[in-house]
Write a protein that holds these residues in place. Sequence first.
Motif, PDB file in Angstrom:
ATOM      1  N   THR A 148       1.343  12.410   1.275  1.00 33.07           N
ATOM      2  CA  THR A 148       1.193  12.177   2.710  1.00 33.07           C
ATOM      3  C   THR A 148       1.067  13.466   3.515  1.00 33.07           C
ATOM      4  OG1 THR A 148       2.545  10.192   2.417  1.00 33.07           O
ATOM      5  CG2 THR A 148       2.199  10.940   4.674  1.00 33.07           C
ATOM      6  N   ASP A 164       1.661   0.780  -4.346  1.00 33.69           N
ATOM      7  CA  ASP A 164       2.917   1.380  -4.791  1.00 33.69           C
ATOM      8  C   ASP A 164       3.450   0.605  -6.000  1.00 33.69           C
ATOM      9  OD1 ASP A 164       5.169   2.953  -4.854  1.00 33.69           O
ATOM     10  OD2 ASP A 164       6.226   1.791  -3.320  1.00 33.69           O
ATOM     11  N   GLU A 179      -5.657  -1.830  -5.181  1.00 30.04           N
ATOM     12  CA  GLU A 179      -5.828  -1.690  -3.732  1.00 30.04           C
ATOM     13  C   GLU A 179      -7.261  -2.011  -3.311  1.00 30.04           C
ATOM     14  OE1 GLU A 179      -5.428   2.273  -1.613  1.00 30.04           O
ATOM     15  OE2 GLU A 179      -3.808   1.137  -0.658  1.00 30.04           O
ATOM     16  N   ARG A 188       0.373   3.932   1.357  1.00 30.45           N
ATOM     17  CA  ARG A 188       0.408   4.580   2.666  1.00 30.45           C
ATOM     18  C   ARG A 188       1.480   3.981   3.561  1.00 30.45           C
ATOM     19  NH1 ARG A 188      -4.979   2.748   6.153  1.00 30.45           N
ATOM     20  NH2 ARG A 188      -4.499   0.541   6.290  1.00 30.45           N
ATOM     21  N   THR A 189       1.932   2.775   3.255  1.00 30.23           N
ATOM     22  CA  THR A 189       2.993   2.180   4.063  1.00 30.23           C
ATOM     23  C   THR A 189       4.334   2.201   3.337  1.00 30.23           C
ATOM     24  OG1 THR A 189       2.440  -0.007   3.205  1.00 30.23           O
ATOM     25  CG2 THR A 189       1.443   0.622   5.283  1.00 30.23           C
ATOM     26  N   TYR A 237      -2.330  14.835   3.486  1.00 30.49           N
ATOM     27  CA  TYR A 237      -3.235  14.067   4.349  1.00 30.49           C
ATOM     28  C   TYR A 237      -3.035  14.437   5.814  1.00 30.49           C
ATOM     29  CZ  TYR A 237      -5.122  10.144   7.016  1.00 30.49           C
ATOM     30  OH  TYR A 237      -5.793   9.387   7.936  1.00 30.49           O
ATOM     31  N   GLU A 238      -1.779  14.623   6.197  1.00 29.69           N
ATOM     32  CA  GLU A 238      -1.517  14.989   7.594  1.00 29.69           C
ATOM     33  C   GLU A 238      -2.150  16.337   7.944  1.00 29.69           C
ATOM     34  OE1 GLU A 238       2.700  14.503   7.688  1.00 29.69           O
ATOM     35  OE2 GLU A 238       2.549  12.316   7.923  1.00 29.69           O
ATOM     36  N   TYR A 282      -6.861   5.222   3.341  1.00 25.70           N
ATOM     37  CA  TYR A 282      -5.698   4.832   2.543  1.00 25.70           C
ATOM     38  C   TYR A 282      -5.200   6.082   1.829  1.00 25.70           C
ATOM     39  CZ  TYR A 282      -6.836   0.054   3.682  1.00 25.70           C
ATOM     40  OH  TYR A 282      -7.071  -1.111   4.373  1.00 25.70           O
ATOM     41  N   ALA A 283      -4.178   6.706   2.427  1.00 28.64           N
ATOM     42  CA  ALA A 283      -3.634   7.938   1.881  1.00 28.64           C
ATOM     43  C   ALA A 283      -2.116   7.879   1.949  1.00 28.64           C
ATOM     44  CB  ALA A 283      -4.144   9.160   2.677  1.00 28.64           C
ATOM     45  N   PRO A 284      -1.422   8.024   0.845  1.00 24.76           N
ATOM     46  CA  PRO A 284      -1.951   8.197  -0.515  1.00 24.76           C
ATOM     47  C   PRO A 284      -2.676   6.940  -0.990  1.00 24.76           C
ATOM     48  CG  PRO A 284       0.402   8.730  -0.404  1.00 24.76           C
ATOM     49  CD  PRO A 284       0.042   8.068   0.886  1.00 24.76           C
ATOM     50  N   HIS A 331       0.846  -1.188   0.000  1.00 26.21           N
ATOM     51  CA  HIS A 331       0.000   0.000   0.000  1.00 26.21           C
ATOM     52  C   HIS A 331       0.883   1.240   0.000  1.00 26.21           C
ATOM     53  CE1 HIS A 331      -3.770  -2.167   0.641  1.00 26.21           C
ATOM     54  NE2 HIS A 331      -3.083  -2.960   1.420  1.00 26.21           N
TER      55      HIS A 331
END
Lengths: 376, 376
Positions: B306, B334, B350, A364-365, B309-310, B328-330, A362
Amino acid sequence: MQRTNWSAPEPVFRRRLRDRFGTDDAAAVATVVDVRGSAYRRPGAKMLFEGTAATGSITAGCLETDLADASRRVRESGEPELRSYDLTSDESETWGLGVGCEGVVTVLLEPLSERYRPVVEAFGDRRHLGVLTVLADETGPLEPGSRAYYRPETGTLEPRDGSTRDAWGGQTLLERADELVARGRPAVTTQTSDGRSLRVFVDVVEPVPELVVFGSGHDVGPVVHAGTDAGFRVTVVGFRGGVDMAARFVDADRTLTTAPARIDERLDLTERTYAVVMTHNFVDDCLTVERLLASPAPYIGLLGPTDRYEKLVAELDPSPGTDLERVYAPVGLDLGGGSPHQIAQSIAAELLAVRNGKTPTHLRTADGPIHERPDP
Amino acid sequence: MQRTNWSAPEPVFRRRLRDRFGTDDAAAVATVVDVRGSAYRRPGAKMLFEGTAATGSITAGCLETDLADASRRVRESGEPELRSYDLTSDESETWGLGVGCEGVVTVLLEPLSERYRPVVEAFGDRRHLGVLTVLADETGPLEPGSRAYYRPETGTLEPRDGSTRDAWGGQTLLERADELVARGRPAVTTQTSDGRSLRVFVDVVEPVPELVVFGSGHDVGPVVHAGTDAGFRVTVVGFRGGVDMAARFVDADRTLTTAPARIDERLDLTERTYAVVMTHNFVDDCLTVERLLASPAPYIGLLGPTDRYEKLVAELDPSPGTDLERVYAPVGLDLGGGSPHQIAQSIAAELLAVRNGKTPTHLRTADGPIHERPDP
């Protein structure tokens, strides 16, 4: 494998460009040169404007209206134009289609004329090309919009628009262009010497990766479709007569019918060849994988369960040095879903991950920014 | 989240079924009942046959020709028919379109008549449905092909074709049907009692998962497209007037224009709602994510980097109990790649992984079989 031009135009753009080039109808190409902010694609992203139609994408709808207007002027004048948009003022500001955009973006508009021929040709063949455009040369002889092409195979510069080789300055620019082409990273570069400051945008045209799908079943169509969306030039290879391959796989760039033993003769298998083997016939799969293993293809996806693959490897009995790491069996990412379209999506996702040197996870990770930042 | 009917028909099948049901033109539905071998989809996979056209897929081309012939008879007679194919003899054997198939497969063919209405309706609404078909009842009263429907909300059985509730036997069959529906696993079950052996195929119709895309930019279209291919019913929500949403997103099941504050009124956000937020407007994104966090939606994908999003989370300041794990951000896996289609593919990948409870990885490194095996 990690070198990828993030802004490589989509197949639909490349096809349209090829179809329109050299016709009487005027068209213009917009290319993102520089970008700071969101809602924009990276430098090198392109759109083709013709009449009221546009192909490709460079923003999520922020500038298209204005660019369409500007492209009309460029098509009429035949002269390139650089346009900068500063939308830093207010994020709630909307532009055009109501999609919030912020930041500063510079776009090059140029006519789809003879000057663009090397780019059109480069999209169609397998060579890299550097596309140099002057942004500013205040104390030098070059006009903004002037063009030269850089050929990495020979290290040569081909000036256009009547500019001379000397006008483009010394070896430093060529070295910088070579580096950007090698990294697949379109960017602006500034060369300063003897009081002259030359700002140049170096765009990068890369060979399009090739996806070869072996098979002719009803499950092949969705793979052609997803592979095209993923940016691959797709060839479908059938091993049985009696199937009108071109009619069945209209989305493919090319279809052909041959025998497994003749794959090498009919196909140019290179380090840019991604293969998906889905003939549903064990013997055909065996012979195909054997040929692919003998080629430099970096990706060999094989449809079917693990035990079938193990049987296939036992059958092939590959020599000790054979790199089986290139074989992805069962093909695809583990996403669940069993419909032909879902399977095709899991294959396209794996193709992208392998091509871009990514470990699928993902975002996000994942570590680091989504896209590598453009050079400052 | 892990409960998924691997054989759920694709959107194109559901739409075609809905369009054809109740028209005068005869059509027949083929459903895989039982399968042992390769090149076949799992039990529950379906195809619609009408005239010379077919929609959906159940094999890679092995049986389609024969099934098309058989479906003609079924359409004319109005009677269901069970067909078994044994292709175990020789793997190099080809059938029909030259795609090697092996194994034994049983297919149910039935007319798209009034008897099929509950299935057509179930595809359109949000209820689960068990579809029971008699395969054999040698000492009992039921004919092969006889039909009953099982409603899990009420635990009731609705016999069709003139069969009675009693003829379908006792509570055990209902419990088994309930279990298969709950697990999303179409399968054959045999009930034995008092010397009677009743073999029934229990098919499972599940509510289609919903994808709601918030945004109206040019990057939304590819997400609609990829989400549909991934098997979702797609709604696009725009927040600005002036955009002809239905014309722009022709692939969507539904489009609507509203204000972020009115999302709750216009949309039914449930535990089957997967959301992708891509308005490109910070305030709109904020308000939308806020509403989604207050709903039971299991997936809230947010486009953008990211740090954005924060900033959004800081702005929202969600109460301590809020489950941000759903965000789920971004958005997306990947996979690299920056074109709108490539981004859409990473989002669809995803969506599939989350919906199917999968940790995205290469299938070749994943544990266990690709698909869960059908029950023995």
